[in-house]
Design a protein around this motif. Sequence first.
Motif, PDB file in Angstrom:
ATOM      1  N   ALA A 229      25.745  20.582  62.002  1.00 25.31           N
ATOM      2  CA  ALA A 229      24.670  20.917  60.830  1.00 25.31           C
ATOM      3  C   ALA A 229      24.552  19.241  60.009  1.00 25.31           C
ATOM      4  N   ILE A 230      25.611  18.770  59.861  1.00 26.89           N
ATOM      5  CA  ILE A 230      25.654  17.268  59.423  1.00 26.89           C
ATOM      6  C   ILE A 230      24.406  16.329  60.071  1.00 26.89           C
ATOM      7  N   LYS A 231      24.785  16.584  61.333  1.00 25.51           N
ATOM      8  CA  LYS A 231      23.865  15.361  62.023  1.00 25.51           C
ATOM      9  C   LYS A 231      22.421  16.004  61.979  1.00 25.51           C
ATOM     10  N   VAL A 232      22.182  17.133  61.617  1.00 21.44           N
ATOM     11  CA  VAL A 232      20.651  17.537  61.423  1.00 21.44           C
ATOM     12  C   VAL A 232      20.051  16.516  60.411  1.00 21.44           C
ATOM     13  N   ARG A 233      20.873  16.110  59.550  1.00 18.22           N
ATOM     14  CA  ARG A 233      20.382  15.516  58.186  1.00 18.22           C
ATOM     15  C   ARG A 233      20.835  13.946  58.244  1.00 18.22           C
ATOM     16  N   HIS A 234      21.865  13.630  59.113  1.00 22.24           N
ATOM     17  CA  HIS A 234      22.404  12.281  59.442  1.00 22.24           C
ATOM     18  C   HIS A 234      22.576  12.248  60.840  1.00 22.24           C
ATOM     19  N   PRO A 235      21.786  11.837  61.679  1.00 24.97           N
ATOM     20  CA  PRO A 235      21.844  11.664  63.082  1.00 24.97           C
ATOM     21  C   PRO A 235      22.864  10.824  63.341  1.00 24.97           C
ATOM     22  N   ASP A 236      22.985   9.741  62.451  1.00 23.49           N
ATOM     23  CA  ASP A 236      23.846   8.504  62.936  1.00 23.49           C
ATOM     24  C   ASP A 236      25.025   8.689  62.368  1.00 23.49           C
ATOM     25  N   ALA A 237      25.460   9.774  61.780  1.00 24.02           N
ATOM     26  CA  ALA A 237      26.807  10.011  61.325  1.00 24.02           C
ATOM     27  C   ALA A 237      27.874   9.907  62.362  1.00 24.02           C
ATOM     28  N   THR A 238      29.091   9.176  61.756  1.00 20.90           N
ATOM     29  CA  THR A 238      30.207   8.997  62.786  1.00 20.90           C
ATOM     30  C   THR A 238      31.548   9.813  62.106  1.00 20.90           C
TER      31      THR A 238
ATOM     32  N   GLU B 233      35.185  17.201  69.712  1.00 19.26           N
ATOM     33  CA  GLU B 233      34.994  15.856  70.334  1.00 19.26           C
ATOM     34  C   GLU B 233      33.497  15.941  71.218  1.00 19.26           C
ATOM     35  N   ALA B 234      33.148  17.087  71.619  1.00 23.93           N
ATOM     36  CA  ALA B 234      31.928  17.358  72.230  1.00 23.93           C
ATOM     37  C   ALA B 234      30.652  16.878  71.092  1.00 23.93           C
ATOM     38  N   GLN B 235      30.975  16.828  70.034  1.00 24.57           N
ATOM     39  CA  GLN B 235      29.952  16.559  68.865  1.00 24.57           C
ATOM     40  C   GLN B 235      30.209  15.332  68.476  1.00 24.57           C
ATOM     41  N   GLY B 236      31.074  14.418  69.066  1.00 28.38           N
ATOM     42  CA  GLY B 236      31.014  12.959  68.685  1.00 28.38           C
ATOM     43  C   GLY B 236      32.507  12.770  67.726  1.00 28.38           C
ATOM     44  N   LEU B 237      33.673  13.551  67.808  1.00 24.97           N
ATOM     45  CA  LEU B 237      34.787  13.119  67.066  1.00 24.97           C
ATOM     46  C   LEU B 237      35.530  12.577  67.964  1.00 24.97           C
ATOM     47  N   ALA B 238      36.129  11.347  67.532  1.00 23.79           N
ATOM     48  CA  ALA B 238      37.079  10.525  68.100  1.00 23.79           C
ATOM     49  C   ALA B 238      38.727  10.810  67.692  1.00 23.79           C
ATOM     50  N   SER B 239      39.238  12.185  68.324  1.00 27.06           N
ATOM     51  CA  SER B 239      40.444  12.639  67.758  1.00 27.06           C
ATOM     52  C   SER B 239      41.556  11.637  68.036  1.00 27.06           C
ATOM     53  N   GLN B 240      42.394  11.365  67.000  1.00 26.93           N
ATOM     54  CA  GLN B 240      43.609  10.691  67.112  1.00 26.93           C
ATOM     55  C   GLN B 240      44.838  11.142  68.007  1.00 26.93           C
TER      56      GLN B 240
ATOM     57  N   SER C 196      27.631  27.201  58.767  1.00 32.49           N
ATOM     58  CA  SER C 196      27.750  25.791  59.021  1.00 32.49           C
ATOM     59  C   SER C 196      26.730  24.923  58.195  1.00 32.49           C
ATOM     60  N   ALA C 197      25.262  25.263  57.963  1.00 30.31           N
ATOM     61  CA  ALA C 197      24.402  24.655  57.166  1.00 30.31           C
ATOM     62  C   ALA C 197      24.864  24.829  55.752  1.00 30.31           C
ATOM     63  N   GLN C 198      25.467  26.032  55.259  1.00 28.66           N
ATOM     64  CA  GLN C 198      25.836  25.738  53.707  1.00 28.66           C
ATOM     65  C   GLN C 198      27.073  24.828  53.570  1.00 28.66           C
ATOM     66  N   ALA C 199      27.715  24.954  54.515  1.00 29.20           N
ATOM     67  CA  ALA C 199      28.978  23.818  54.371  1.00 29.20           C
ATOM     68  C   ALA C 199      28.589  22.321  54.284  1.00 29.20           C
TER      69      ALA C 199
END
Length: 377
Positions: free
Chosen positions: A26-35, A45-52, A363-366
């Motif tokens: 949901a965050i990437k809908v508004r900010h596609p380049d978010a890290t 991880e599939a959504q792009g998280l680099a898990s420590q 998810s959109a609300q959060a």
Amino acid sequence: MTRPLLIALVAGEASGDILGSGLMQAIKVRHPDATFIGVGGPRMEAQGLASQFPMERLSVMGLVEVLGRLPELLSRRKHLIRSLIDAKPDVLIGIDAPDFTLGVELKLRQAGIKTVHYVSPSVWAWRQKRVFKIREACDLMLTLFPFEARFYLEHDVPVRFVGHPLANTIPLQADREAARQALGLAPDDVVVALMPGSRGGEVGRLGALFLDAAQRLCVMRPGIRFVLPCASPARRQQIEAMLIGRDLPLLLLDGRSHEALAACNAVLIASGTATLEALLFKRPMVVAYKVASLTFMILKRLVKSPYISLPNLLAERMLVPELIQDAATPDALAQAIAPLLDGGEVQTSGFDSIHCALRQDASAQAADAVLTLIGER
């Protein structure tokens, strides 16, 4: 140019991984380049998280059970806090696992980083003084359930009720016939879903108990069938070991818990998030749970809520049977679930209104709440 949003998330178990991945999407809908950085499972991880480190290292339940893992948990938290402060994210979102994540949130907030806690701990039920730690640790609490938001408002904690993502994911009317066809079950089969939990400790305490109850149900209802969705290959191996020497009409599934719930007539289930899924699928259920004896003795003194299962907490009455600790015997479980096989309308009639109340596009609300908090820079 300003840099892309840097979002830190820390989730501690499978349910948090689901919530975290939905929030990230949901965050990437508004900010596609978010890290995204922090700790999460395969969905995040599939959504792009680099898990420590592997999220499963945080999956531990109970007061006594955590003691053996305490040195590792404290070490991991110390290193995680240091790395996140150095990274200077725009916000840290701790997802559930409060005994771990609230400590991380507190340190980052003290370092000037905005913090959000997603999924309220059961502070309204026991250890209510934790609300003061929560107020100190996070700038915003996101709750899945309305009764939780009321509690935080009463204690001056900034809060937003966002609903539960599963309420949007799961249809208001599940297709039992399609689910049975997918699982190779006949339309007229009487089917019980056995769901003894997703953690090794839970399955260790409840797996054999549920299988014993299933054997008694076979005597009571000849021709009955069972499905048991396994949360992971390790859980499947655990259950397969328990099945040695048993002769049960049981279909083991790799995952596919939603198909199992859609297909069944009733559910024998461990207390936890899965009970909400059973509610949303409108399947009557019997809830059981066991913990270490010492853990139970401590909790019995601390817990203030009259219920432990989400369906009863949401209904604010004893809607589904709860068989806890010594009350959870094979005979008692079988006797409790048998009347539900031909109906269970008393339970399911209360599930519809709860489903609608939780259907808020969580998810959109959060995501909106998080981005509003940080001002989207």
